[in-house]
Write a protein that holds these residues in place. Structure first.
Motif, PDB file in Angstrom:
ATOM      1  N   GLU A 136       6.155  18.134  10.100  1.00 59.42           N
ATOM      2  CA  GLU A 136       6.824  16.940  10.613  1.00 59.42           C
ATOM      3  C   GLU A 136       6.617  15.716   9.727  1.00 59.42           C
ATOM      4  N   VAL A 137       6.556  15.931   8.418  1.00 61.74           N
ATOM      5  CA  VAL A 137       6.456  14.786   7.514  1.00 61.74           C
ATOM      6  C   VAL A 137       7.860  14.361   7.093  1.00 61.74           C
ATOM      7  N   PRO A 138       8.051  13.078   6.773  1.00 61.34           N
ATOM      8  CA  PRO A 138       9.364  12.643   6.273  1.00 61.34           C
ATOM      9  C   PRO A 138       9.645  13.242   4.889  1.00 61.34           C
ATOM     10  N   ILE A 139      10.855  13.750   4.711  1.00 55.20           N
ATOM     11  CA  ILE A 139      11.235  14.454   3.472  1.00 55.20           C
ATOM     12  C   ILE A 139      12.473  13.792   2.880  1.00 55.20           C
ATOM     13  N   GLU A 140      12.476  13.654   1.568  1.00 50.95           N
ATOM     14  CA  GLU A 140      13.629  13.103   0.859  1.00 50.95           C
ATOM     15  C   GLU A 140      13.851  13.895  -0.415  1.00 50.95           C
ATOM     16  N   GLU A 141      15.104  14.207  -0.706  1.00 50.04           N
ATOM     17  CA  GLU A 141      15.430  14.933  -1.939  1.00 50.04           C
ATOM     18  C   GLU A 141      15.678  13.961  -3.084  1.00 50.04           C
ATOM     19  N   VAL A 142      15.138  14.296  -4.244  1.00 43.62           N
ATOM     20  CA  VAL A 142      15.445  13.570  -5.475  1.00 43.62           C
ATOM     21  C   VAL A 142      16.536  14.369  -6.176  1.00 43.62           C
ATOM     22  N   GLY A 143      17.777  13.937  -6.028  1.00 38.84           N
ATOM     23  CA  GLY A 143      18.908  14.704  -6.533  1.00 38.84           C
ATOM     24  C   GLY A 143      19.604  14.028  -7.697  1.00 38.84           C
ATOM     25  N   PHE A 144      20.886  14.343  -7.862  1.00 39.07           N
ATOM     26  CA  PHE A 144      21.667  13.767  -8.948  1.00 39.07           C
ATOM     27  C   PHE A 144      21.935  12.290  -8.660  1.00 39.07           C
ATOM     28  N   LEU A 145      22.199  11.530  -9.706  1.00 40.73           N
ATOM     29  CA  LEU A 145      22.462  10.102  -9.564  1.00 40.73           C
ATOM     30  C   LEU A 145      23.880   9.851  -9.062  1.00 40.73           C
ATOM     31  N   ASP A 146      24.052   8.735  -8.366  1.00 37.58           N
ATOM     32  CA  ASP A 146      25.399   8.335  -7.948  1.00 37.58           C
ATOM     33  C   ASP A 146      26.108   7.672  -9.125  1.00 37.58           C
ATOM     34  N   ASN A 147      27.406   7.391  -8.952  1.00 34.18           N
ATOM     35  CA  ASN A 147      28.224   6.903 -10.064  1.00 34.18           C
ATOM     36  C   ASN A 147      27.729   5.570 -10.622  1.00 34.18           C
ATOM     37  N   GLU A 148      27.308   4.682  -9.748  1.00 35.93           N
ATOM     38  CA  GLU A 148      26.837   3.379 -10.225  1.00 35.93           C
ATOM     39  C   GLU A 148      25.546   3.523 -11.026  1.00 35.93           C
ATOM     40  N   SER A 149      24.650   4.380 -10.557  1.00 37.69           N
ATOM     41  CA  SER A 149      23.397   4.600 -11.294  1.00 37.69           C
ATOM     42  C   SER A 149      23.659   5.271 -12.635  1.00 37.69           C
ATOM     43  N   ILE A 150      24.635   6.198 -12.662  1.00 38.44           N
ATOM     44  CA  ILE A 150      25.014   6.840 -13.931  1.00 38.44           C
ATOM     45  C   ILE A 150      25.484   5.785 -14.931  1.00 38.44           C
ATOM     46  N   LYS A 151      26.331   4.899 -14.467  1.00 37.08           N
ATOM     47  CA  LYS A 151      26.880   3.854 -15.333  1.00 37.08           C
ATOM     48  C   LYS A 151      25.769   2.965 -15.884  1.00 37.08           C
ATOM     49  N   GLN A 152      24.846   2.572 -15.020  1.00 38.35           N
ATOM     50  CA  GLN A 152      23.752   1.704 -15.454  1.00 38.35           C
ATOM     51  C   GLN A 152      22.853   2.415 -16.463  1.00 38.35           C
ATOM     52  N   LEU A 153      22.581   3.691 -16.231  1.00 38.26           N
ATOM     53  CA  LEU A 153      21.733   4.455 -17.146  1.00 38.26           C
ATOM     54  C   LEU A 153      22.384   4.600 -18.516  1.00 38.26           C
ATOM     55  N   ILE A 154      23.716   4.632 -18.555  1.00 39.72           N
ATOM     56  CA  ILE A 154      24.435   4.781 -19.823  1.00 39.72           C
ATOM     57  C   ILE A 154      24.494   3.469 -20.601  1.00 39.72           C
ATOM     58  N   ILE A 155      24.861   2.384 -19.930  1.00 46.61           N
ATOM     59  CA  ILE A 155      25.199   1.156 -20.669  1.00 46.61           C
ATOM     60  C   ILE A 155      24.038   0.173 -20.833  1.00 46.61           C
ATOM     61  N   ARG A 156      23.118   0.128 -19.882  1.00 48.31           N
ATOM     62  CA  ARG A 156      22.103  -0.926 -19.943  1.00 48.31           C
ATOM     63  C   ARG A 156      21.083  -0.759 -21.066  1.00 48.31           C
ATOM     64  N   PRO A 157      20.675   0.446 -21.423  1.00 48.93           N
ATOM     65  CA  PRO A 157      19.719   0.542 -22.542  1.00 48.93           C
ATOM     66  C   PRO A 157      20.264   0.039 -23.873  1.00 48.93           C
ATOM     67  N   VAL A 158      21.595   0.001 -24.030  1.00 47.53           N
ATOM     68  CA  VAL A 158      22.188  -0.421 -25.306  1.00 47.53           C
ATOM     69  C   VAL A 158      23.028  -1.684 -25.144  1.00 47.53           C
ATOM     70  N   ALA A 159      22.760  -2.440 -24.086  1.00 46.77           N
ATOM     71  CA  ALA A 159      23.526  -3.670 -23.856  1.00 46.77           C
ATOM     72  C   ALA A 159      23.375  -4.606 -25.054  1.00 46.77           C
ATOM     73  N   GLY A 160      24.509  -5.084 -25.567  1.00 40.89           N
ATOM     74  CA  GLY A 160      24.488  -6.002 -26.696  1.00 40.89           C
ATOM     75  C   GLY A 160      24.612  -5.333 -28.051  1.00 40.89           C
ATOM     76  N   SER A 161      24.501  -4.027 -28.101  1.00 41.48           N
ATOM     77  CA  SER A 161      24.614  -3.358 -29.399  1.00 41.48           C
ATOM     78  C   SER A 161      25.658  -2.248 -29.415  1.00 41.48           C
ATOM     79  N   LEU A 162      25.823  -1.556 -28.306  1.00 44.88           N
ATOM     80  CA  LEU A 162      26.768  -0.435 -28.246  1.00 44.88           C
ATOM     81  C   LEU A 162      27.534  -0.538 -26.937  1.00 44.88           C
ATOM     82  N   SER A 163      28.839  -0.360 -27.007  1.00 48.34           N
ATOM     83  CA  SER A 163      29.666  -0.447 -25.796  1.00 48.34           C
ATOM     84  C   SER A 163      30.389   0.876 -25.556  1.00 48.34           C
TER      85      SER A 163
END
Length: 515
Positions: free
Chosen positions: A222-249
């Motif tokens: 009876e412990v609370p359980i949560e799945e760590v699954g695939f990212l949603d579309n907004e998180s995918i977008k942030q993971l793609i563009i934010r590390p290279v913001a200002g240098s690669l588009s």
């Protein structure tokens, strides 16, 4: 088209030199280190994106006083990255976090593991070692409860009014021969300590195999359980563009292509983006289009080889056959527009019905779907990059051959590895997958769960042919001996000569010797 210009000072007379800003970006991009992370968990919160749902889940349950929280998911899905960012991103009052990666200690004895855990707690909390007695492995071996009954109370005393939250990563990595029943005993003790002490909490990360969660629930019901699954579309977008913001588009179509290839799996997103950035730096091209993504797929497959290995090894031998069949069906559908095969990729396995029945294949397909390896319809590999790797490295014919090499014991072992214990029905080739069992039921079912996998018809026919060939050779050999002996008997001048001649033709025969 007007170019954006930037003024930069020269080293001579400090005059201003007007240069296009695109040139400046190109210079920066050429010298910039690849910002995408592959091969290790992300511990820097500045480049950790997504997982707001899981972070909120943890924070809410801790505030409600939940003593144990369980998170699960596939390997490389980002559980360790989430764990390492919990201390910075989860806001709970009067609490300290201590993380401990159990995978690094999976081959150790229980006594050594507890000593290392005690050392990690003291080190991460920066407690002077003279204030706390760290139990040694030998002491723990002699006094089993010393960790829970003597060591932890010292930690509580040092923390005063603060809570201690243990972050236990790769919890299920300890399911091995070195620990066995002792591990279950340990965490039963830990459970008792956690629930008895209002200032001790535990967040457990697991999920290498489907049974791991159910096994843990036996200890922590009876412990609370949560799945760590695939990212949603907004998180995918942030993971793609934010590390290279200002240098690669990235053009929207390029982001869409990465999303399609990765299905939102963070590890494969990082792989694809790493390859994209490397190519952009090489070509000095700072705008990424869909075509650029398509051009790095082979490189991404090469970079992800280690990751594909653990993805593949998570499957049983029978699941591998089905997985490869679905991947190959996708390829054929794309090349020939075979709509029937698109609806039913298992048709590729129809000629192997002597190995697996249709019912077995459908059950295995549902299992792969529930694990997230196939899409909801069960007719496509969920991650397209994985599908392309399967076509290259694990074609269907090869996996069928590998399956035929296995004997019953090996098939059983592969099911135990994936915790999918097949049952034999009246028909030997009918293999079915029961629901997961735990505890004593599991050991009882193992003995009854040995599947029967028939060799292929080709193997059977070859074996029969060899048998008939051997029989024919024996028959012809005996016939030749009989004819020869008969002729010697007729033409021999006397019995003694005949006897000697016969012995020459039958060197292996025995006869009385003259003394």
């Amino acid at each position: 088209m007007l170019q954006r210009l930037v003024a930069i000072p020269t080293t001579k007379n400090h005059r201003l030199l007007i240069r296009p800003i695109a040139d400046i970006i190109m210079i920066q991009l050429k010298s910039q280190r690849n910002p995408y992370v592959i091969g290790r968990p992300i511990s820097e919160s500045a480049i950790f994106f997504g997982r707001q749902k899981q972070l909120g889940f943890i924070e809410e349950n801790l505030r409600q006083g939940q003593k144990v929280i369980l998170l699960h998911g596939q390997r490389r899905i980002g559980k360790s990255s989430l764990l390492q960012n919990i201390p910075q991103l989860v806001k709970v009052d009067n609490s300290v976090f201590v993380s401990f990666d159990l995978e690094y200690h999976s081959q150790e004895k229980l006594d050594n593991l507890l000593e290392n855990l005690a050392e990690a707690i003291v080190e991460q909390l920066e407690i002077p070692q003279e204030q706390v007695a760290i139990p040694k492995a030998q002491e723990i071996e002699e006094e089993k409860h010393i960790f829970c009954n003597k060591f932890l109370p010292q930690i509580y005393e040092y923390l005063k009014d603060k809570n201690l939250i243990l972050l236990l990563d790769e919890f299920d990595a300890l399911n091995n021969k070195h620990i066995g029943v002792e591990l279950e005993s340990l965490f039963k003790q830990l459970k008792n300590v956690v629930y008895k002490n209002p200032r001790l909490f535990a967040i457990i990360f697991a999920g290498r195999k489907p049974a791991d969660v159910s096994n843990l629930l036996q200890i922590f019901p009876e412990v609370p359980i949560e799945e760590v699954g695939f990212l949603d579309n907004e998180s995918i977008k942030q993971l793609i563009i934010r590390p290279v913001a200002g240098s690669l588009s990235y053009e929207p179509e390029a982001i869409e292509a990465i999303t399609e290839l990765s299905a939102g799996h963070p590890y494969f997103i990082q792989i694809l983006c790493f390859a994209v950035f490397s190519r952009a730096r090489e070509l000095q091209k700072w705008e990424v289009e869909r075509e650029d993504v398509q051009n790095i797929i082979d490189k991404a497959v090469e970079l992800a080889e280690a990751g594909f290995a653990w993805y593949w090894e998570a499957l049983s031998a029978l699941e591998k056959v089905v997985f490869s069949a679905v991947a190959e069906a996708q390829k054929i559908v794309l090349e020939k527009s075979d709509r029937e095969l698109e609806k039913d990729p298992l048709k590729l396995l129809a000629k192997y019905d002597n190995v697996l029945s249709r019912d077995s294949l459908e059950k295995l397909t549902k299992e792969l779907t529930s694990k997230g390896f196939l899409n909801e319809e069960g007719n496509k590999v969920k991650i397209e990059l994985v599908q392309r790797w399967l076509i290259q490295r694990h074609p269907l014919w090869h996996e069928i051959r590998e399956l035929e090499k296995l004997d019953k014991q090996e098939i059983k072992d592969t099911y135990e590895t994936a915790n999918q214990l097949p049952q034999i029905t009246k028909n030997p080739k009918q293999i079915t997958i029961p629901k997961s069992h735990t505890g004593s039921d599991k050991s009882a079912n193992i003995k009854q769960s040995l599947p029967s996998v028939k060799p292929s018809e080709v193997t059977i026919h070859r074996t029969k042919g060899e048998i008939w060939l051997i029989a024919g050779m024996i028959f012809l050999g005996l016939s030749a001996i009989a004819i020869t002996s008969f002729m010697i008997f007729i033409y021999a001048p006397n019995g003694s000569d005949s006897k000697n001649q016969k012995q020459n033709f039958l060197p292996n025969s025995t006869s009385p010797t003259n003394s």
